[in-house]
Motif scaffolding. Sequence first.
Motif, mmCIF file in Angstrom:
data_model
loop_
_atom_site.group_PDB
_atom_site.id
_atom_site.type_symbol
_atom_site.label_atom_id
_atom_site.label_comp_id
_atom_site.label_asym_id
_atom_site.label_seq_id
_atom_site.Cartn_x
_atom_site.Cartn_y
_atom_site.Cartn_z
ATOM 1 N N SER A 133 0.824 -1.211 0.000
ATOM 2 C CA SER A 133 0.000 0.000 0.000
ATOM 3 C C SER A 133 0.854 1.254 0.000
ATOM 4 C CB SER A 133 -0.928 0.003 1.222
ATOM 5 O OG SER A 133 -0.170 -0.059 2.422
ATOM 6 N N TYR A 134 1.995 1.217 0.688
ATOM 7 C CA TYR A 134 2.809 2.434 0.750
ATOM 8 C C TYR A 134 3.555 2.678 -0.557
ATOM 9 C CZ TYR A 134 6.750 -0.650 2.073
ATOM 10 O OH TYR A 134 7.717 -1.632 2.116
ATOM 11 N N GLN A 135 3.880 1.619 -1.299
ATOM 12 C CA GLN A 135 4.456 1.818 -2.633
ATOM 13 C C GLN A 135 3.419 2.456 -3.557
ATOM 14 O OE1 GLN A 135 5.580 -2.365 -3.046
ATOM 15 N NE2 GLN A 135 7.692 -1.726 -3.431
ATOM 16 N N ALA A 136 2.195 1.945 -3.500
ATOM 17 C CA ALA A 136 1.130 2.503 -4.331
ATOM 18 C C ALA A 136 0.825 3.943 -3.938
ATOM 19 C CB ALA A 136 -0.126 1.643 -4.222
ATOM 20 N N ALA A 137 0.831 4.223 -2.633
ATOM 21 C CA ALA A 137 0.540 5.572 -2.158
ATOM 22 C C ALA A 137 1.617 6.555 -2.590
ATOM 23 C CB ALA A 137 0.402 5.571 -0.640
ATOM 24 N N ALA A 138 2.884 6.150 -2.490
ATOM 25 C CA ALA A 138 3.977 7.023 -2.920
ATOM 26 C C ALA A 138 3.870 7.329 -4.404
ATOM 27 C CB ALA A 138 5.325 6.372 -2.601
ATOM 28 N N ALA A 139 3.508 6.316 -5.195
ATOM 29 C CA ALA A 139 3.325 6.533 -6.631
ATOM 30 C C ALA A 139 2.147 7.461 -6.891
ATOM 31 C CB ALA A 139 3.112 5.191 -7.332
ATOM 32 N N ASP A 172 14.743 9.238 8.499
ATOM 33 C CA ASP A 172 14.727 10.158 7.353
ATOM 34 C C ASP A 172 13.345 10.221 6.736
ATOM 35 O OD1 ASP A 172 17.500 10.700 7.527
ATOM 36 O OD2 ASP A 172 17.952 8.875 6.418
ATOM 37 N N ASN A 173 12.820 9.051 6.400
ATOM 38 C CA ASN A 173 11.500 8.935 5.777
ATOM 39 C C ASN A 173 10.725 7.846 6.515
ATOM 40 O OD1 ASN A 173 12.182 10.640 3.279
ATOM 41 N ND2 ASN A 173 13.744 9.046 3.210
ATOM 42 N N VAL A 174 9.465 8.121 6.820
ATOM 43 C CA VAL A 174 8.678 7.198 7.643
ATOM 44 C C VAL A 174 7.341 6.911 6.975
ATOM 45 C CG1 VAL A 174 7.714 6.757 9.937
ATOM 46 C CG2 VAL A 174 9.725 8.215 9.706
ATOM 47 N N VAL A 175 6.931 5.648 7.035
ATOM 48 C CA VAL A 175 5.589 5.263 6.617
ATOM 49 C C VAL A 175 4.890 4.632 7.812
ATOM 50 C CG1 VAL A 175 4.205 3.745 5.168
ATOM 51 C CG2 VAL A 175 6.212 4.881 4.204
ATOM 52 N N PHE A 176 3.715 5.139 8.148
ATOM 53 C CA PHE A 176 2.886 4.553 9.202
ATOM 54 C C PHE A 176 1.755 3.777 8.533
ATOM 55 C CE2 PHE A 176 4.771 8.340 11.014
ATOM 56 C CZ PHE A 176 5.137 7.956 12.294
ATOM 57 N N LEU A 177 1.743 2.473 8.727
ATOM 58 C CA LEU A 177 0.638 1.647 8.271
ATOM 59 C C LEU A 177 -0.330 1.421 9.428
ATOM 60 C CD1 LEU A 177 2.576 -1.019 6.151
ATOM 61 C CD2 LEU A 177 1.442 1.061 5.357
ATOM 62 N N LYS A 178 -1.551 1.024 9.098
ATOM 63 C CA LYS A 178 -2.565 0.752 10.127
ATOM 64 C C LYS A 178 -2.730 1.958 11.051
ATOM 65 C CE LYS A 178 -1.294 -4.137 10.128
ATOM 66 N NZ LYS A 178 -0.980 -5.328 10.942
ATOM 67 N N ALA A 179 -2.813 3.117 10.455
ATOM 68 C CA ALA A 179 -2.804 4.346 11.249
ATOM 69 C C ALA A 179 -4.179 4.771 11.743
ATOM 70 C CB ALA A 179 -2.205 5.482 10.413
ATOM 71 N N TYR A 180 -5.224 4.105 11.286
ATOM 72 C CA TYR A 180 -6.562 4.688 11.403
ATOM 73 C C TYR A 180 -7.014 5.032 12.819
ATOM 74 C CZ TYR A 180 -8.505 0.081 12.667
ATOM 75 O OH TYR A 180 -8.792 -1.110 13.283
ATOM 76 N N LYS A 181 -6.922 4.119 13.778
ATOM 77 C CA LYS A 181 -7.441 4.387 15.119
ATOM 78 C C LYS A 181 -6.592 5.389 15.887
ATOM 79 C CE LYS A 181 -10.040 0.182 16.149
ATOM 80 N NZ LYS A 181 -10.175 -0.993 17.057
ATOM 81 N N ASN A 182 -5.308 5.416 15.596
ATOM 82 C CA ASN A 182 -4.380 6.245 16.362
ATOM 83 C C ASN A 182 -3.704 7.310 15.517
ATOM 84 O OD1 ASN A 182 -4.466 4.756 19.033
ATOM 85 N ND2 ASN A 182 -3.886 3.091 17.661
ATOM 86 N N ALA A 183 -4.337 7.677 14.411
ATOM 87 C CA ALA A 183 -3.736 8.668 13.521
ATOM 88 C C ALA A 183 -3.502 9.993 14.234
ATOM 89 C CB ALA A 183 -4.616 8.871 12.289
ATOM 90 N N GLY A 184 -4.387 10.351 15.159
ATOM 91 C CA GLY A 184 -4.233 11.601 15.893
ATOM 92 C C GLY A 184 -2.950 11.627 16.698
ATOM 93 N N ASP A 185 -2.659 10.548 17.419
ATOM 94 C CA ASP A 185 -1.435 10.494 18.214
ATOM 95 C C ASP A 185 -0.203 10.402 17.321
ATOM 96 O OD1 ASP A 185 -0.044 10.266 20.800
ATOM 97 O OD2 ASP A 185 0.453 8.250 20.096
#
Length: 241
Positions: A133-139, A172-185
């Motif tokens: 998903s993060y490869q697709a999102a970056a694209a 340097d570069n970060v991807v957060f997966l499964k962020a939905y419930k805790n996206a605020g934090d």
Amino acid sequence: MTPGILYGIGVGPGDPDFITLKAVKTLNQVDIVFAASSAKNSHSQAAEIAKPHLKASVPIQILPFPMTRNRQTMEAAWQDNAETVIQKLAQGKNAAFITLGDCMTYATYGYLLRSIRKLAPHIEICSIPGITSYQAAAARINTPLVEGEESLTLVSGVTGGDKFREISDHADNVVFLKAYKNAGDIVTALDEAGMAEKSVGIVKCGLDGEQIVRNVRVFQEKTSEYWTLIISKKSGQGLES
């Protein structure tokens, strides 16, 4: 009887066109397809992605996995589902277990794989990677994930931003997966590291209702949807609107 082969297949992040040619070829050769769902329902997004590439005669069997952190409950489900798969393989049937994104990246397949290896070490297993998903999102946002000597850190957002707080000085570069419930934090943690302004949220990438969230602070005001990830770059290059 010679047992069948188990294929673990990553079917990509959502768009059925993102599935690999090898995955499609394999899906057209197996006798049965397994997919995971929550124990609360029988829906599988991976199955929806794979359906256009399956023969009508190939059955899809949904295996329930509880969404819990109770180790005993999880291990019991892994074993029960592994036994179900092994039973089909013992009949000489080739089977595929499909999973969203890549089968080796935060995937249910990894747990099933360990259980099958423990219960039936003689079974032949072939794992086929998929686009994450993060490869697709970056694209989708036309942003390189890493360049030059940069590093990429992949973080689960299930417990919020604490894991990132431990490593933020070195990321340097970060991807957060499964962020939905805790996206605020997660956004709060990015703010603390001075990276919130250099972050983009992508919701339901490649699916109907896709959203690109340039101001990630909105995640502090309302709960995000299940299919949410956040890409953050310390330099911020490539994340411009």
